[in-house]
Motif scaffolding. Sequence first.
Motif, PDB file in Angstrom:
ATOM      1  N   TYR A 255      -0.481   9.646  -7.236  1.00 24.32           N
ATOM      2  CA  TYR A 255      -1.342  10.568  -7.981  1.00 24.32           C
ATOM      3  C   TYR A 255      -2.670   9.888  -8.301  1.00 24.32           C
ATOM      4  N   GLU A 256      -3.715  10.698  -8.309  1.00 19.65           N
ATOM      5  CA  GLU A 256      -5.046  10.197  -8.634  1.00 19.65           C
ATOM      6  C   GLU A 256      -5.244  10.122 -10.138  1.00 19.65           C
ATOM      7  N   CYS A 257      -6.009   9.136 -10.563  1.00 20.72           N
ATOM      8  CA  CYS A 257      -6.472   9.084 -11.942  1.00 20.72           C
ATOM      9  C   CYS A 257      -7.928   9.554 -11.968  1.00 20.72           C
ATOM     10  N   MET A 258      -8.580   9.434 -13.103  1.00 24.07           N
ATOM     11  CA  MET A 258      -9.964   9.883 -13.212  1.00 24.07           C
ATOM     12  C   MET A 258     -10.904   9.112 -12.282  1.00 24.07           C
ATOM     13  N   ARG A 259     -10.524   7.901 -11.918  1.00 24.94           N
ATOM     14  CA  ARG A 259     -11.411   7.067 -11.112  1.00 24.94           C
ATOM     15  C   ARG A 259     -11.422   7.443  -9.628  1.00 24.94           C
ATOM     16  N   LYS A 260     -10.510   8.300  -9.199  1.00 21.09           N
ATOM     17  CA  LYS A 260     -10.420   8.707  -7.786  1.00 21.09           C
ATOM     18  C   LYS A 260     -10.403   7.479  -6.883  1.00 21.09           C
ATOM     19  N   ASN A 261      -9.519   6.549  -7.240  1.00 23.41           N
ATOM     20  CA  ASN A 261      -9.515   5.230  -6.618  1.00 23.41           C
ATOM     21  C   ASN A 261      -8.237   5.016  -5.815  1.00 23.41           C
ATOM     22  N   GLY A 262      -7.828   6.050  -5.056  1.00 19.51           N
ATOM     23  CA  GLY A 262      -6.518   6.020  -4.408  1.00 19.51           C
ATOM     24  C   GLY A 262      -5.494   6.706  -5.300  1.00 19.51           C
ATOM     25  N   MET A 263      -4.235   6.708  -4.859  1.00 20.93           N
ATOM     26  CA  MET A 263      -3.182   7.405  -5.605  1.00 20.93           C
ATOM     27  C   MET A 263      -2.140   6.411  -6.123  1.00 20.93           C
ATOM     28  N   HIS A 264      -2.019   6.349  -7.446  1.00 26.58           N
ATOM     29  CA  HIS A 264      -1.075   5.439  -8.088  1.00 26.58           C
ATOM     30  C   HIS A 264       0.363   5.816  -7.744  1.00 26.58           C
ATOM     31  N   VAL A 265       1.171   4.830  -7.389  1.00 29.75           N
ATOM     32  CA  VAL A 265       2.598   5.062  -7.164  1.00 29.75           C
ATOM     33  C   VAL A 265       3.265   5.238  -8.523  1.00 29.75           C
ATOM     34  N   PRO A 266       4.032   6.307  -8.731  1.00 30.78           N
ATOM     35  CA  PRO A 266       4.680   6.515 -10.031  1.00 30.78           C
ATOM     36  C   PRO A 266       5.715   5.437 -10.319  1.00 30.78           C
ATOM     37  N   ASP A 267       6.116   5.360 -11.576  1.00 25.83           N
ATOM     38  CA  ASP A 267       6.975   4.263 -12.028  1.00 25.83           C
ATOM     39  C   ASP A 267       8.463   4.508 -11.789  1.00 25.83           C
ATOM     40  N   ASP A 268       8.803   5.657 -11.199  1.00 22.41           N
ATOM     41  CA  ASP A 268      10.217   5.918 -10.914  1.00 22.41           C
ATOM     42  C   ASP A 268      10.478   5.985  -9.410  1.00 22.41           C
ATOM     43  N   LYS A 269       9.656   5.264  -8.640  1.00 23.39           N
ATOM     44  CA  LYS A 269       9.830   5.209  -7.186  1.00 23.39           C
ATOM     45  C   LYS A 269       9.507   3.805  -6.680  1.00 23.39           C
ATOM     46  N   ILE A 270      10.093   3.484  -5.534  1.00 22.27           N
ATOM     47  CA  ILE A 270       9.665   2.313  -4.770  1.00 22.27           C
ATOM     48  C   ILE A 270       9.049   2.836  -3.479  1.00 22.27           C
ATOM     49  N   VAL A 271       7.831   2.429  -3.206  1.00 23.39           N
ATOM     50  CA  VAL A 271       7.142   2.854  -1.990  1.00 23.39           C
ATOM     51  C   VAL A 271       6.864   1.620  -1.131  1.00 23.39           C
ATOM     52  N   GLU A 272       7.334   1.663   0.110  1.00 20.15           N
ATOM     53  CA  GLU A 272       7.051   0.615   1.086  1.00 20.15           C
ATOM     54  C   GLU A 272       6.111   1.177   2.156  1.00 20.15           C
ATOM     55  N   ILE A 273       5.285   0.319   2.708  1.00 19.20           N
ATOM     56  CA  ILE A 273       4.529   0.657   3.916  1.00 19.20           C
ATOM     57  C   ILE A 273       5.130  -0.179   5.031  1.00 19.20           C
ATOM     58  N   VAL A 274       5.681   0.497   6.059  1.00 18.89           N
ATOM     59  CA  VAL A 274       6.441  -0.220   7.079  1.00 18.89           C
ATOM     60  C   VAL A 274       5.914   0.068   8.482  1.00 18.89           C
ATOM     61  N   ASP A 275       6.266  -0.811   9.398  1.00 17.66           N
ATOM     62  CA  ASP A 275       6.012  -0.587  10.822  1.00 17.66           C
ATOM     63  C   ASP A 275       6.931   0.558  11.265  1.00 17.66           C
ATOM     64  N   PRO A 276       6.379   1.677  11.761  1.00 12.22           N
ATOM     65  CA  PRO A 276       7.216   2.821  12.128  1.00 12.22           C
ATOM     66  C   PRO A 276       8.273   2.510  13.183  1.00 12.22           C
ATOM     67  N   GLU A 277       8.033   1.505  14.002  1.00 10.10           N
ATOM     68  CA  GLU A 277       8.981   1.184  15.075  1.00 10.10           C
ATOM     69  C   GLU A 277      10.077   0.235  14.624  1.00 10.10           C
ATOM     70  N   THR A 278       9.741  -0.742  13.770  1.00 13.52           N
ATOM     71  CA  THR A 278      10.725  -1.755  13.374  1.00 13.52           C
ATOM     72  C   THR A 278      11.302  -1.540  11.978  1.00 13.52           C
ATOM     73  N   GLY A 279      10.595  -0.798  11.135  1.00  6.27           N
ATOM     74  CA  GLY A 279      11.035  -0.623   9.754  1.00  6.27           C
ATOM     75  C   GLY A 279      10.733  -1.816   8.872  1.00  6.27           C
ATOM     76  N   LYS A 280      10.055  -2.829   9.402  1.00  5.51           N
ATOM     77  CA  LYS A 280       9.717  -4.015   8.623  1.00  5.51           C
ATOM     78  C   LYS A 280       8.523  -3.724   7.704  1.00  5.51           C
ATOM     79  N   GLN A 281       8.596  -4.270   6.487  1.00  6.94           N
ATOM     80  CA  GLN A 281       7.530  -4.059   5.528  1.00  6.94           C
ATOM     81  C   GLN A 281       6.240  -4.740   5.987  1.00  6.94           C
ATOM     82  N   LEU A 282       5.126  -4.037   5.786  1.00  9.58           N
ATOM     83  CA  LEU A 282       3.813  -4.560   6.137  1.00  9.58           C
ATOM     84  C   LEU A 282       3.089  -5.007   4.867  1.00  9.58           C
ATOM     85  N   GLY A 283       2.162  -5.898   5.017  1.00  4.18           N
ATOM     86  CA  GLY A 283       1.428  -6.391   3.862  1.00  4.18           C
ATOM     87  C   GLY A 283       0.442  -5.371   3.327  1.00  4.18           C
TER      88      GLY A 283
END
Length: 431
Positions: A255-283
């Motif tokens: 979700y965006e805050c007033m700063r429109k600085n990307g979307m904050h991940v809420p505190d009741d979720k874990i969000v990973e960014i992964v390689d779609p082919e391997t499922g390994k977490q990306l930096g």
Amino acid sequence: MPKQDPMDRTTGFLKKNLETMPYKKRLEYLNRKLRGIVQYAYKHSIAIKNKFDSIGLKPRDIQTIKDLEKIPITKKTELMEFQQKNPPFGGFEGVPMTQMRRIFISPGPIYEPGEIDYDELGWAQGMYAGGFRPGDIAINTFSYHMVPFALQMVDNSLHMIGCVSIPTGIGNTEQQVNILKNLKANAYCGTPSFLLNIAEKAEEMGFDLKKDLNLQVGFVAAEMLPESLRSKLEEKFGMIIRQTYGTADVRCLGYECMRKNGMHVPDDKIVEIVDPETGKQLGLGKTGEIVATTFNRVYPLIRFGTGDLSILTDTPCPCGRTSPRLVRILGRVDQATKVRGLFVHPGQVNEVASKHVQIGNYQVVITRKEHKDEMTFRIELKEEVPEPEKLRGEIERSIREIIKVRGEVQFVPIGTISEGAKKIEDQRTWE
């Protein structure tokens, strides 16, 4: 500029203790919640237990977010297959059906359990960060028909903040305008394109959007929000508009805050960014698929692949929230795409074609005109038909019934659609 409002809508937090946690404390908090949901899901969800057992994994093997890499990702198509084999929820539910309040049906179809006591934070955090405050009167124009977003998520989240909800649902723009005027509603929940429809209808009815209506804040989701459209709507109404991102399965993921600085991940979720082919977490700073884990015990999805591409950042946000942020949504991993707030899958396109024996080759093309999505079903007929307009009407009815989104049928000469072309060609551009 936004209307003058004695209420401070630009600062503050819904749950300050969670939203401002230092990095180390946040990591400890999320790891603790992760261990809890993994142990619960293994014990109560048949699908999760089978997934673990199939690779010799035990709940004790998952202690931290990094350990999530050991768990295979569940994709939406896989969820649909599980549900077909083991209806209605594919074994992913964490409680018996008698302990649910509602059952929702999303396009696919995908069945989703609704908990008795709704306590998810994400959407409410997003509303508050976007300026919603106790006492606001909000029209909720998301669809209440079968799908969970309007009723289960948005309506309950408004109540959590202390807002009054008017369940208008989608459509009936003239009535929506009258409700805004007569009830002095000051908050909007819906897609940005529908807010534009309301603006155009109100102007057609002779209203001055700033003087005659009272909109001050807008919570938009289910569609991309180009900055040009946001600016246009904010200027027309004199309001603040902030966007959120999530899915019906795992709910709010940003979700965006007033700063429109990307979307904050809420505190009741874990969000990973992964390689779609391997499922390994990306930096941080790398493009990959958004994979989410929810702590919802009624529907404990662990490592759910959204199919959306994004980038995570943890650079400090001036708003004071310390959660990582999704920089922006960059597109889809597969060919499925969202049109007017609903996902359109290649399988649905195939189903439409299978209803009409006259159809040879076919392709759906998604474009955008004046900030509104347009869907064209391009069709090569096997041979000439005596009444093409009648067939066009029949196919367009099939599109509405199966895809749930209106589409225009365009008959094209044989050979127009190249061999191996995508079933869904998204030609939209986002500035």
